[in-house]
Scaffold this motif. Structure first.
Motif, short mmCIF file in Angstrom:
data_model
loop_
_atom_site.label_atom_id
_atom_site.label_comp_id
_atom_site.label_asym_id
_atom_site.label_seq_id
_atom_site.Cartn_x
_atom_site.Cartn_y
_atom_site.Cartn_z
N ASN A 77 -10.24 -9.22 -3.10
CA ASN A 77 -10.54 -10.24 -4.10
C ASN A 77 -11.68 -11.16 -3.67
OD1 ASN A 77 -10.00 -13.22 -5.05
ND2 ASN A 77 -9.28 -11.84 -6.66
N VAL A 78 -11.59 -11.72 -2.47
CA VAL A 78 -12.59 -12.70 -2.03
C VAL A 78 -13.95 -12.02 -1.84
CG1 VAL A 78 -13.19 -14.37 -0.25
CG2 VAL A 78 -10.80 -14.11 -0.94
N LYS A 82 0.85 -1.21 0.00
CA LYS A 82 0.00 0.00 0.00
C LYS A 82 0.87 1.25 0.00
CE LYS A 82 -4.25 -1.26 2.21
NZ LYS A 82 -4.28 -1.91 3.49
N ARG A 132 -10.43 4.17 -0.74
CA ARG A 132 -11.08 3.73 0.50
C ARG A 132 -12.57 3.50 0.21
NH1 ARG A 132 -7.07 2.07 2.73
NH2 ARG A 132 -8.79 0.94 3.61
N ASN A 171 -9.47 -16.59 5.96
CA ASN A 171 -8.92 -17.69 6.75
C ASN A 171 -9.06 -17.38 8.23
OD1 ASN A 171 -7.94 -19.62 4.82
ND2 ASN A 171 -6.50 -18.04 4.17
N ASP A 217 -2.62 -13.79 -2.09
CA ASP A 217 -3.34 -13.70 -0.82
C ASP A 217 -3.44 -12.20 -0.54
OD1 ASP A 217 -4.28 -15.57 1.56
OD2 ASP A 217 -3.34 -13.86 2.53
N SER A 237 -10.45 -1.91 5.86
CA SER A 237 -9.83 -1.87 7.19
C SER A 237 -10.12 -0.55 7.92
CB SER A 237 -8.32 -2.10 7.09
OG SER A 237 -7.74 -1.10 6.29
N LYS A 252 -11.87 0.13 -5.04
CA LYS A 252 -10.87 -0.60 -4.26
C LYS A 252 -9.79 -1.23 -5.13
CE LYS A 252 -10.61 -1.15 -0.52
NZ LYS A 252 -9.95 -0.36 0.52
N THR A 286 -12.45 -18.09 -5.24
CA THR A 286 -12.64 -18.19 -3.78
C THR A 286 -14.00 -17.62 -3.40
OG1 THR A 286 -10.26 -17.96 -3.54
CG2 THR A 286 -11.57 -17.74 -1.55
P1 NDP Z 1 -7.21 -8.60 -0.45
O1 NDP Z 1 -5.91 -8.02 -0.08
O2 NDP Z 1 -7.63 -8.62 -1.87
O3 NDP Z 1 -8.39 -7.91 0.38
C1 NDP Z 1 -8.43 -7.82 1.76
C2 NDP Z 1 -9.58 -6.90 2.12
O4 NDP Z 1 -9.85 -6.97 3.51
C3 NDP Z 1 -9.30 -5.42 1.80
O5 NDP Z 1 -10.48 -4.86 1.32
C4 NDP Z 1 -8.93 -4.86 3.17
O6 NDP Z 1 -9.15 -3.47 3.30
C5 NDP Z 1 -9.89 -5.62 4.03
N1 NDP Z 1 -9.56 -5.65 5.45
C6 NDP Z 1 -8.39 -5.90 6.05
N2 NDP Z 1 -8.52 -5.89 7.38
C7 NDP Z 1 -9.82 -5.63 7.63
C8 NDP Z 1 -10.61 -5.53 8.81
N3 NDP Z 1 -10.07 -5.67 10.01
N4 NDP Z 1 -11.94 -5.30 8.67
C9 NDP Z 1 -12.50 -5.15 7.47
N5 NDP Z 1 -11.81 -5.24 6.32
C10 NDP Z 1 -10.49 -5.47 6.40
O7 NDP Z 1 -7.21 -10.10 0.13
P2 NDP Z 1 -8.06 -11.36 -0.33
O8 NDP Z 1 -9.44 -10.94 -0.66
O9 NDP Z 1 -7.28 -12.12 -1.32
O10 NDP Z 1 -8.05 -12.24 1.01
C11 NDP Z 1 -9.00 -12.02 2.05
C12 NDP Z 1 -9.00 -13.22 2.97
O11 NDP Z 1 -9.31 -14.41 2.22
C13 NDP Z 1 -7.68 -13.53 3.68
O12 NDP Z 1 -7.95 -14.11 4.93
C14 NDP Z 1 -7.05 -14.59 2.77
O13 NDP Z 1 -6.09 -15.37 3.46
C15 NDP Z 1 -8.27 -15.39 2.41
N6 NDP Z 1 -8.17 -16.20 1.21
C16 NDP Z 1 -7.87 -15.63 -0.01
C17 NDP Z 1 -7.83 -16.42 -1.14
C18 NDP Z 1 -7.65 -15.86 -2.50
O14 NDP Z 1 -7.85 -16.60 -3.47
N7 NDP Z 1 -7.31 -14.58 -2.64
C19 NDP Z 1 -8.00 -17.90 -1.05
C20 NDP Z 1 -8.40 -18.36 0.26
C21 NDP Z 1 -8.43 -17.53 1.33
P3 NDP Z 1 -7.98 -2.40 2.99
O15 NDP Z 1 -8.07 -2.14 1.53
O16 NDP Z 1 -8.37 -1.23 3.84
O17 NDP Z 1 -6.69 -3.02 3.42
#
Ligand code: NDP
Length: 446
Positions: free
Chosen positions: A241-242, A135, A288, A346, A167, A263, A282, A210
């Motif tokens: 992504n998810v 970031k 944001r 996860n 991830d 976040s 995003k 996912t």
């Molecule tokens: P990304 O980096 O694409 O997205 C993460 C998102 O979560 C962002 O929007 C981030 O916001 C937000 N975030 C982080 N912390 C918080 C919080 N405390 N409360 C609310 N939102 C929050 O990651 P992914 O989507 O790839 O992964 C998300 C989860 O899924 C992880 O646990 C990952 O391990 C799991 N996962 C992912 C897979 C995949 O194929 N990508 C496969 C299996 C599991 P901000 O932009 O502000 O940081």
């Protein structure tokens, strides 16, 4: 006898692995579910399968020095853990986030072992990453970091050894830079990473897998309760992504996605969140989620992501990060009549939260089963790379749906057979453990 045995192994892990709280939670969840299996398989005890299973096969840590746009030297730490390769080569994502440490990578790698086994795609479990934060970095800085990271990682990975993927913080851009450097260093063009771009070996529907897979799994849970997506209010945490793909699929199936977060905070839109708008903010602009509320008059923004769990809903899909759904969140969800919680991230739910949801009769799906669609489609990406074929989106999506239905059926059958309930946590852990344990037993003490 077996409960005593399981408690003993857990105590040893906690004594041996110090302050690794997340790893302990992940191990505890598995061990607490497998007592009935241990009872039926004394050979697992004799061959010390559980003790071997909680010890990673290998853990690699390395220095990643790089130079930022101002000419300043920066130093980060890189990790890759190969936890278990009994069922297939190590498989699991790379996470770039300042919170990444050995505990994070270890618990994610451990989870990945069971997820790979549950997917039915002959995959082992691994995970890696760095405390590097993409970031606010320029594309050049991200590229230089990825190249230096790969300068060490390339020795330890390979298409039949260990296949990393994306991830948190590792998306298509980062995978592209990592792949380019691996190719240059090894003089090969192989499927060593998944989540690749479609122009150089990526699979259709991998980005969606996912999130879509999560919704396919949750569909089975809804149907078991005589419910459907149509008209249901859904909240999805995160907007990465998810989360985006889970929200997109839920919406396609007729749900109204009323809240999403990042976040910094969350947005509520009772008319239904426009997912394309969230994607633009995003993923394209890297902005944001608060911006969404300034674009839509029906939406409100609230500071801090935690309040999102108080938004009344029929289903919740925690899809952001570990530990985000705590006891207060679980109480709010159950109190507002939420019927189904399926984990996209996860281990997003704390143990206390899970207990509250279970006690309230909420159907609950653990991440190792519900978010296994990503790793499953990574296996299909690997198959396409080996054969140099490219399947259509529809073909891959149809396979994803079948895979998720099969995982649900297997978890349910195991829970019914071993404990006479429909508890998907117990079922997922039993199916994952049995698959890995049988493979380890067959392969001897290695
Ligand atoms: P990304 O980096 O694409 O997205 C993460 C998102 O979560 C962002 O929007 C981030 O916001 C937000 N975030 C982080 N912390 C918080 C919080 N405390 N409360 C609310 N939102 C929050 O990651 P992914 O989507 O790839 O992964 C998300 C989860 O899924 C992880 O646990 C990952 O391990 C799991 N996962 C992912 C897979 C995949 O194929 N990508 C496969 C299996 C599991 P901000 O932009 O502000 O940081």
């Amino acid at each position: 006898m077996s409960k005593q045995f399981v408690d003993g192994v857990l105590a040893k892990v906690m004594a041996h692995d110090g302050v690794e709280a997340q790893f302990h939670q992940a191990v505890r969840e598995v061990l607490e579910c497998i007592s009935p299996v241990i009872d039926k398989h004394p050979e697992f005890v004799k061959m010390k399968l559980v003790e071997r299973l909680v010890e990673p096969e290998r853990q690699i840590m390395f220095r990643v020095p790089w130079v930022d746009d101002q000419g300043e030297i920066r130093i980060n730490r890189g990790y890759r853990i190969g936890f278990n390769s009994a069922v297939g080569p190590y498989k699991g994502g790379l996470r770039f986030h300042p919170s990444v440490d050995l505990d994070t990578v270890k618990f994610l790698a451990f989870e990945q072992v069971f997820k790979g086994a549950l997917s039915g795609m002959q995959l082992g479990g691994g995970k890696g990453g760095s405390d590097f934060d993409p970031k606010g970095k320029s594309d050049m800085e991200v590229m230089h970091f990825c190249q230096t990271f790969m300068n060490e990682l390339f020795r330890h990975v390979g298409p039949d050894t260990d296949i990393p993927a994306g991830d948190i913080g590792v998306g298509t851009r980062e995978i592209g830079y990592l792949f380019g450097q691996y190719k240059k260093l090894t003089n090969t063009f192989t499927g060593v990473l998944t989540n690749k771009g479609l122009d150089y070996g990526g699979s259709q529907a991998r980005a969606e897998a996912t999130g879509y897979g999560l919704v396919y799994f949750a569909t089975c849970m809804l149907h078991a309760r005589g419910m459907d997506w149509k008209g249901s209010r859904v909240i999805v945490s995160g907007s990465g992504n998810v989360a985006i793909h889970a929200a997109e699929k839920a919406r396609q199936l007729g749900a109204v996605v009323v809240a999403m977060s990042d976040s910094h905070g969350y947005v509520v839109d009772d008319r239904g969140i426009e997912i394309e708008e969230i994607r633009e903010i995003k993923q394209v602009r890297r902005g944001r989620i608060a911006e969404y509320a300034s674009l839509r008059s029906s939406a409100q923004y609230h500071d801090g992501p935690k309040g999102m769990w108080t938004v009344p809903c029929n289903m919740a899909l925690p899809s952001a990060t570990e530990g985000e759904l705590d006891e207060a969140a679980a109480k709010a969800l159950a109190g507002n009549g939420c019927a189904v919680v399926a984990e996209g991230a996860n281990l997003p739910s704390t143990q206390g939260a899970i207990q509250i949801l279970r006690d309230a009769g909420v159907s609950f799906a653990p991440s190792k089963a519900a978010n296994a669609g990503g790793v499953a489609i990574s296996a299909l990406e690997m198959s396409q790379n080996v054969t140099r074929l490219a399947w259509t989106f529809e073909e891959v999506d149809a396979r994803l749906k079948k895979i998720m239905n099969a995982i649900y059926d297997r978890c349910l059958a195991a829970a019914e057979a071993y404990v006479g309930s429909q508890d998907l946590i117990v079922g997922a852990n039993i199916v994952g453990f049995l698959t890995v344990a049988r493979a380890m037993l067959a392969q001897g003490i290695v």
